[in-house]
Design a protein around this motif. Sequence first.
Motif, PDB file in Angstrom:
ATOM      1  N   ILE A 128       3.146   1.817  -3.192  1.00 17.26           N
ATOM      2  CA  ILE A 128       2.434   2.449  -4.305  1.00 17.26           C
ATOM      3  C   ILE A 128       2.326   3.947  -4.062  1.00 17.26           C
ATOM      4  O   ILE A 128       2.553   4.772  -4.956  1.00 17.26           O
ATOM      5  CB  ILE A 128       1.042   1.795  -4.477  1.00 17.26           C
ATOM      6  N   LYS A 129       2.041   4.316  -2.823  1.00 14.73           N
ATOM      7  CA  LYS A 129       1.955   5.741  -2.464  1.00 14.73           C
ATOM      8  C   LYS A 129       3.275   6.441  -2.710  1.00 14.73           C
ATOM      9  O   LYS A 129       3.323   7.562  -3.218  1.00 14.73           O
ATOM     10  CB  LYS A 129       1.642   5.853  -0.963  1.00 14.73           C
ATOM     11  N   VAL A 182       0.833  -1.208   0.000  1.00 15.68           N
ATOM     12  CA  VAL A 182       0.000   0.000   0.000  1.00 15.68           C
ATOM     13  C   VAL A 182       0.866   1.256   0.000  1.00 15.68           C
ATOM     14  O   VAL A 182       0.692   2.159  -0.825  1.00 15.68           O
ATOM     15  CB  VAL A 182      -0.933   0.003   1.227  1.00 15.68           C
ATOM     16  N   ASN A 183       1.819   1.311   0.925  1.00 19.12           N
ATOM     17  CA  ASN A 183       2.652   2.509   1.028  1.00 19.12           C
ATOM     18  C   ASN A 183       3.712   2.586  -0.054  1.00 19.12           C
ATOM     19  O   ASN A 183       4.208   3.669  -0.375  1.00 19.12           O
ATOM     20  CB  ASN A 183       3.281   2.588   2.413  1.00 19.12           C
TER      21      ASN A 183
END
Lengths: 779, 170
Positions: free
Chosen positions: B144-145, B141-142
């Motif tokens: 990709i961020k 998730v992070n």
Amino acid sequence: MIGQSLPRKEDRRFVTGAGRYTDDIQLEGQAYAFFLRSPQAHALIRSIETGAARSMPGVLAVLTVDDYLAAGFGRYSHRANPPNALSPSEQQFQHPLNGYMFMQGQLPLAHGKVRHVGEAVALVVAQTHQQARDAAEAIEVDYEVLPAVVQADAAMQPDAPQLWDEAQGNLCFEERFGDQEAVQAAFCNAHHVVRREFRHSRVVNCQMEPRAALGSYDPGSGTYTLISGCQGVLRLRAGLAEALGTPAEKIRVTCPDVGGGFGPRTWLYVEQLAVVWAARHVGRAVKWTGDRSEAFVSDYQGRDAIIRAAIAFSGDGRILAIDHQWIGNVGAHTVSFTPMANGTRILSTVYDIPLTAVHVSGVMTNTVPTAPYRGAGRPEATHVMERMLDIAARELGVDRIDIRRRNLIGQAQLPYRNPMGLTYDSGDFQGNMDRALELADWNGFSSRREHARKAGRLAGIGMANYIEAPVGMGSERVEVTVLPEGLIDVIAGTQSTGQGHETTFAQVVSQLLGVPLGAVRLRTGDTDFVKIGGGSHSNRSMRLGGTLLVRACEDIVNSGRPVAAMLLDTEQPEFAQGRYWDRARKQAVDLFDVARHAAAGGLTPCTDGRAWCATAEIHTRIPAHPTGAVVCELEIDPDTGCVRIVNYTSIDDVGRPINPMIVEGQVHGALAQGLGQAFSEAYYVDSATGQVLSGSYMDYGVPRAGAVPPLRIEFTEDPTAGNPLRVKGGGESGITPATAAVFNALADAVRELTTQEPPMPATPAAVWKLIQDARDRQT
Amino acid sequence: MVKIELHVNGQAVAQSVEDHALLVDLLRGTLGLTGTHVGCDTTQCGACTVHLDGLAVKSCTVLAAQANEARVTTVEGLAPAGQLHPLQQAFIDCHALQCGFCTPGMIMAGEAFLRQGPASLDDESICRALEGNICRCTGYVNIIKAVRQAGASMARSPAHVDVQASEAGE
């Protein structure tokens, strides 16, 4: 500091490639080890011919277990029977039904028999890794192949192949808990009984850094040194001391950066023992770095439980009693019974259930041994409870949320003692569920289902409430030292494998002592300076470590007062906002001012040149119960069996997060692992031969980017009074309810077609077949 | 054995290597650049990703001999000493790493993707770019961020290019 989402101090070295993992470390003159591993799942070893291998280029030694035993070394215990959750000085399983518990002592290489594909049979040490590998191919092992058994229920059959003479019927142990009579009576009088068998799949750890170990021996001092990524150096040292028959003081274990733990890295592995033995034998440091293929046949694996669940309900959907059978697949060696211990303790999860009985068995099979893997029994228990509630709701004609409301423990019932003896001190279970349902728009789902149906997709929504009972080693210690040069040195017995302790522990100390974050240095993972400690597992680190830091920092502040008093010419200076203040609150000194003066003048606490240091220890557990609720909404394409998660909502009460960004990261990672088990991860082993069919990332479905769907995480807190930082734990929140919510959603999606339990993992092929078979039956 | 000459992080390297020697072993062993990691043996995990003449490759599946006359960049050479590439900074800002083992490979794969000036920084595009990199800790998730954040900042101030690639005329 506490509660702030600060970026991590340790990250700079990792993003620039300056992290230092075991294989990055070189010792002068090191030789290289390679293990010859069994290609058979179950076989007698008739002979091992090492002559040809010995004479190959660069070979320093070719060793078998006979060499190990001839050198006078022995077995070590995995201590498979874990400490009791209620009284850690006792063991969990104390009254085995057949009167015995089988836990075999571990040798580094196979002795007379191999019991799983991948078991280490011989060890080659050579000048280069390639030479060691080539020589291993020249070793001739004569195997007499025996029939193999890989499923736990098959291994319990009377005609099953027997792995160990001492484990009759392949049982390590079986035990019953709970009031059988009362439970039976409740079942007899129940309005309705729900029964279902759940087969919880086996998963592979897949931590990114393959296991590695670097062993050395100093004949002058008689000291062994092991450098190896692990989750707790003291535990490893204890096992080595036992095996080598050497006092612990003569063994040093150090742990550099570790590329992922997740549970299975807590245990002492045979390769770690073998390299220190081999180093002594060849007179040089010996390095072993496993490759991923080896990892798939030797890293301890997770889950693999068969749970035959039975729950008795009253006419209005209240749970009267639980009566489960839990069969845990221990694998070929008795490494750990912890998942069975944890899972059976928390069977009632967040529901108010008067009676619980469980019959638990640990069964041996020709597979890689199992050990705690993130969640360690609690995800399995949660999965069973949540699935059974959905099934009961359907069978009783009750709404799925209503049946939960009727059974959830209410806040007025806290502290609540569950039927297995655990006391929950806090947790707003109803509130967490309500919030999750609200955020996920549970009530608006039926129109979304209709919309999907028109597009040819099967939509489903499912939820799961969860609670954890983090256990783990009940012994921990910290040391806090104030150094005059402006540094706070902190030693802890916990050990990060990616959880960010260098930052989170610094945040705690920084706030308590009023020093900048950069002034706090955490040291862990070396038996030279870690005297007591349990490593990191089961969400224990901040709960125990943090509590001890609070105590140690209080002691620091108190012991600095006399010098501060002198410097400020004030009798009892107050310590506030990181400084000692004079009475008028005009002048202040900080800890480093005090440290410099105390050291220079030989004043207390630095009299006789002592360092200004405080220690704090604990030898019991601090219970805490992270809890929460999750909702999973998904859609199935019936033509392909592919599942897309539309939304995932997570309400998590981790207590007070020290660094919310880090805790959220833990939820992400744990959720990805849960989704992996739900959809794509399965360790396929041929049931006839025990051959491993998913021995690499080509065949084992570890999740890739995009695995975690649109996600909403919200932290909540019903405060615990059990520790001064109000920490519950956040490392396993994401995984505990994941398969439960997913499978409730899957079952909901196919509810008009079938009530059959969706298989785990719910791969596209498996989902497609479930739907196809149901449609075939309907036509 | 074969003699090879190449540039690694801007430094000239001349070595005699076995025919079957892997680029990752040359980097980690001979040159002591241990930032590039080995996480599997089937070319799946991406922890060994480096740049070969500006292209992201899995160095566990490239022979050292194949790097003859090439410019290789590893994570250690992504930014001048003491500085951080915007993607490295974004990884720190976004908590895109936990144990750090996949991180060098993830950053090298991400940097190659961003350097192309991708048409889109949406989830699908970033996930496809990172398809060949496994992470077990973060759930991605992070990561990709972080790639998105760095992409946005690089688009605003495109000063950062792969120094080696630009010298090679990429």
